[in-house]
Design an enzyme around this catalytic site. Structure first.
Site, mmCIF file in Angstrom:
data_model
loop_
_atom_site.group_PDB
_atom_site.id
_atom_site.type_symbol
_atom_site.label_atom_id
_atom_site.label_comp_id
_atom_site.label_asym_id
_atom_site.label_seq_id
_atom_site.Cartn_x
_atom_site.Cartn_y
_atom_site.Cartn_z
ATOM 1 N N CYS A 102 -2.664 0.456 14.856
ATOM 2 C CA CYS A 102 -3.605 0.858 13.806
ATOM 3 C C CYS A 102 -4.705 -0.189 13.638
ATOM 4 O O CYS A 102 -4.434 -1.390 13.565
ATOM 5 C CB CYS A 102 -2.869 1.036 12.487
ATOM 6 S SG CYS A 102 -3.928 1.631 11.143
ATOM 7 N N ARG B 155 4.039 6.786 2.983
ATOM 8 C CA ARG B 155 3.289 7.951 3.441
ATOM 9 C C ARG B 155 2.485 7.585 4.688
ATOM 10 O O ARG B 155 2.173 6.420 4.938
ATOM 11 C CB ARG B 155 2.363 8.476 2.344
ATOM 12 C CG ARG B 155 1.254 7.519 1.934
ATOM 13 C CD ARG B 155 0.414 8.129 0.813
ATOM 14 N NE ARG B 155 -0.747 7.315 0.488
ATOM 15 C CZ ARG B 155 -0.742 6.309 -0.359
ATOM 16 N NH1 ARG B 155 0.378 5.976 -0.965
ATOM 17 N NH2 ARG B 155 -1.849 5.638 -0.604
ATOM 18 N N TRP C 167 20.892 17.363 47.136
ATOM 19 C CA TRP C 167 19.450 17.396 46.886
ATOM 20 C C TRP C 167 19.132 18.297 45.705
ATOM 21 O O TRP C 167 18.405 17.917 44.789
ATOM 22 C CB TRP C 167 18.699 17.879 48.132
ATOM 23 C CG TRP C 167 17.199 17.847 47.965
ATOM 24 C CD1 TRP C 167 16.357 16.840 48.323
ATOM 25 C CD2 TRP C 167 16.371 18.856 47.354
ATOM 26 N NE1 TRP C 167 15.054 17.158 47.977
ATOM 27 C CE2 TRP C 167 15.039 18.385 47.381
ATOM 28 C CE3 TRP C 167 16.639 20.102 46.776
ATOM 29 C CZ2 TRP C 167 13.973 19.133 46.874
ATOM 30 C CZ3 TRP C 167 15.578 20.839 46.258
ATOM 31 C CH2 TRP C 167 14.259 20.343 46.320
ATOM 32 N N THR D 29 0.815 -1.223 0.000
ATOM 33 C CA THR D 29 0.000 0.000 0.000
ATOM 34 C C THR D 29 0.842 1.263 0.000
ATOM 35 O O THR D 29 0.331 2.346 -0.318
ATOM 36 C CB THR D 29 -0.918 0.030 1.232
ATOM 37 O OG1 THR D 29 -0.118 0.092 2.426
ATOM 38 C CG2 THR D 29 -1.813 -1.198 1.271
ATOM 39 N N ASP E 74 16.202 13.463 51.284
ATOM 40 C CA ASP E 74 14.911 14.150 51.291
ATOM 41 C C ASP E 74 14.054 13.653 52.461
ATOM 42 O O ASP E 74 13.951 12.443 52.708
ATOM 43 C CB ASP E 74 14.195 13.886 49.964
ATOM 44 C CG ASP E 74 12.893 14.634 49.852
ATOM 45 O OD1 ASP E 74 12.924 15.771 49.391
ATOM 46 O OD2 ASP E 74 11.850 14.074 50.246
ATOM 47 N N CYS F 158 -4.629 6.127 11.523
ATOM 48 C CA CYS F 158 -4.020 6.069 12.853
ATOM 49 C C CYS F 158 -3.066 7.226 13.128
ATOM 50 O O CYS F 158 -2.580 7.361 14.247
ATOM 51 C CB CYS F 158 -3.285 4.748 13.050
ATOM 52 S SG CYS F 158 -1.772 4.569 12.054
ATOM 53 N N TYR G 88 17.607 17.010 42.258
ATOM 54 C CA TYR G 88 16.264 17.447 41.883
ATOM 55 C C TYR G 88 16.278 18.095 40.500
ATOM 56 O O TYR G 88 15.389 17.853 39.669
ATOM 57 C CB TYR G 88 15.742 18.424 42.935
ATOM 58 C CG TYR G 88 14.302 18.831 42.771
ATOM 59 C CD1 TYR G 88 13.270 17.993 43.158
ATOM 60 C CD2 TYR G 88 13.972 20.078 42.244
ATOM 61 C CE1 TYR G 88 11.943 18.371 43.020
ATOM 62 C CE2 TYR G 88 12.642 20.463 42.102
ATOM 63 C CZ TYR G 88 11.635 19.609 42.485
ATOM 64 O OH TYR G 88 10.317 19.989 42.346
ATOM 65 N N CYS H 112 -0.334 6.973 7.396
ATOM 66 C CA CYS H 112 -1.720 6.488 7.413
ATOM 67 C C CYS H 112 -2.639 7.597 7.908
ATOM 68 O O CYS H 112 -2.370 8.238 8.922
ATOM 69 C CB CYS H 112 -1.801 5.268 8.337
ATOM 70 S SG CYS H 112 -3.488 4.662 8.611
#
Length: 497
Positions: A36, A61, A425, A28, A445, A66, A429, A63
């Site tokens: 899909c 190309r 810390w 296709t 912590d 989907c 973080y 779809c």
């Protein structure tokens, strides 16, 4: 995975692999995401590609059913800290469109040839092809959600010419730009650009929106509405202009929740669309793989109840790495509420006002250059923290510390630790949120310590949670904030040692 296991994932329409690889059908000429709903092709006609750009480069190309170009990004590129992972994050942030391949290579510290070779080897496409695929997706979004002239969309999406734009859209979507603009129904009402930001697997929206709400700095962020229907809003400083992002907390319908977050972006310059989308995705950790996280953490008997109680818990990132670093310094050794108050005072004193207030949003967060020379008077901070804030802002402004999407995580953490007043810390973080590191643990912590104590665990137990210790950290923090499903802990979750 090998091609046989990929084919089995396609045969079962397994959405867990959307964005992790793409299926192309030889007969296709179309490529799809694994989930899909179209008829599964015969194995001999199936081809598999690691990126949408690779499938496009092979002549397939997208779809229309989907929409594979709208699939969530592969979690691998967010987890990895090597050249390829850093390059993919920078391309997503629009660096190739703004600075070219040479600019990308310079940021990464490699030659353009090396960057192209490694990206092609792992993704099946070089930086130009990856950026081209992103431009095409941005253009399709603008065609379907705005009334901008086609010529304006071409340049807003980053194309160099209208001819290049037309050729690319026909090649990827087998349709002209005008044909892609055709809609079956009326456009959605409201200003801004409406988007659906896809994610894979379950998403713990209540916890994520609650985490952001508790840390929202007035003037820059606001959260409207009650839990279950909250709207998170924030200002964005972007390469070409400014913006406001609005993200809606999903409301489950019939016990199920869509695999996306509804978002609306208000931009002063539409060339910032792709960059703004990527920054919002990082903030909400939308490219994570919750299945891999749950498989690892759920296997640990200590964490199993927490993981089961909060499926799809994410590790929120940051919309702006520099901003997050400054806020981390403000939050040293104080509660979340105190850090928010300091942030609000900083924004009011040094933030750049918006041309006009937008609801509760009034400013952009102060940039590092402004804070590097700021007196910081009247902010209610000790002098040691003011010095740490100025040193951090200066390092960010002059490039001694880089926190962009392509920054080297180890180098950034080491540079932060060399700054006065920055401890483990703060550096950890920042590494977790600004740089999206999925494997950070903060044993010093207070909330983590109480969470571990409630589990009857020692800090050394976290070694079994690699490479997802950041997610384990959030499970401990969430248990402390909402103790019903997990251990009880009341201490603040911010403390530097």
């Amino acid at each position: 995975m090998d091609d046989e296991s990929r084919y089995q994932a396609v045969h079962s329409r397994d959405a867990r692999f959307d964005g992790e690889f793409f299926l192309a059908v030889k007969t296709t000429g179309i490529y799809c995401r694994p989930s899909c709903p179209a008829v599964t092709p015969k194995r001999r006609n199936a081809r598999f590609y690691p990126s949408a750009a690779a499938a496009q480069g092979a002549g397939f190309r997208a779809c229309r059913r989907c929409r594979p170009d709208a699939a969530p990004g592969s979690a691998e590129w967010n987890v990895r800290a090597d050249l390829v992972g850093r390059a993919v994050r920078l391309i997503g942030d629009g660096v190739v469109d703004r600075e070219g391949v040479a600019g990308l290579a310079h940021r990464l510290g490699y030659s353009s040839r090396q960057v192209h070779r490694q990206l092609t080897q792992e993704l099946g496409a070089g930086p130009i092809a990856l950026a081209r695929a992103q431009r095409a997706h941005t253009a399709r979004v603008l065609l379907r959600t705005t009334d901008m002239p086609v010529t304006g969309i071409a340049f807003a999406a980053g194309f160099a010419s209208v001819r290049q734009f037309n050729d690319t859209m026909r090649e990827i979507y087998a349709a002209t730009p005008s044909g892609l603009r055709v809609r079956k129904g009326p456009r959605r009402s409201g200003a801004g650009i409406p988007l659906r930001l896809a994610h894979r697997g379950p998403y713990a929206a209540r916890e994520i929106f609650g985490f952001l709400q508790r840390r929202a700095v007035p003037g820059v962020e606001e959260v409207l509405g009650a839990p279950g229907s909250r709207l998170y809003r924030r200002t964005l400083r972007l390469p070409y202009g400014t913006g406001v992002a609005e993200v809606r907390e999903p409301r489950p319908a019939g016990g199920r929740q869509g695999a996306w977050l509804d978002c609306r972006l208000h931009l002063t310059d539409l060339r910032d669309l792709a960059t703004a989308v990527q920054r919002v995705r990082r903030l909400f950790d939308l490219d994570a793989d919750p299945y891999a996280v749950a498989e690892r953490l759920g296997a640990d008997p200590l964490l199993r109840p927490l993981v089961a109680a909060r499926p799809g818990l994410r590790s929120p990132g940051a919309a702006d790495g520099d901003e997050l670093a400054v806020r981390a310094v403000l939050g040293r050794q104080v509660t979340v509420a105190a850090a928010v108050r300091l942030g609000a005072d900083l924004v009011a004193a040094y933030g750049k006002p918006l041309p006009a207030p937008d609801g509760g949003l009034t400013h952009l967060f102060p940039d590092p250059g402004t804070l590097a020379d700021a007196a910081l008077d009247g902010l209610g901070m000790p002098d040691t923290r003011k010095r740490a804030l100025r040193a951090t802002a200066t390092a960010l402004a002059d490039g001694a510390v880089r926190l962009d999407p392509g920054a080297d995580r180890d180098q950034a953490a080491e540079a932060l630790l060399e700054l006065p007043g920055i401890g483990p810390w703060t550096a950890g973080y920042v590494r977790m949120r600004a740089l999206g590191d999925p494997d950070v643990f903060l044993p010093g912590d207070a909330g983590v310590r109480h969470g571990l104590a409630a589990l009857g665990a020692e800090p050394g137990a976290a070694e079994a949670w690699r490479p997802w210790r950041s997610y384990a950290l959030h499970h401990l923090w969430q248990a402390a904030a909402d103790p019903a499903p997990g251990p009880r802990a009341t201490a603040p979750d911010r403390k530097d040692t």
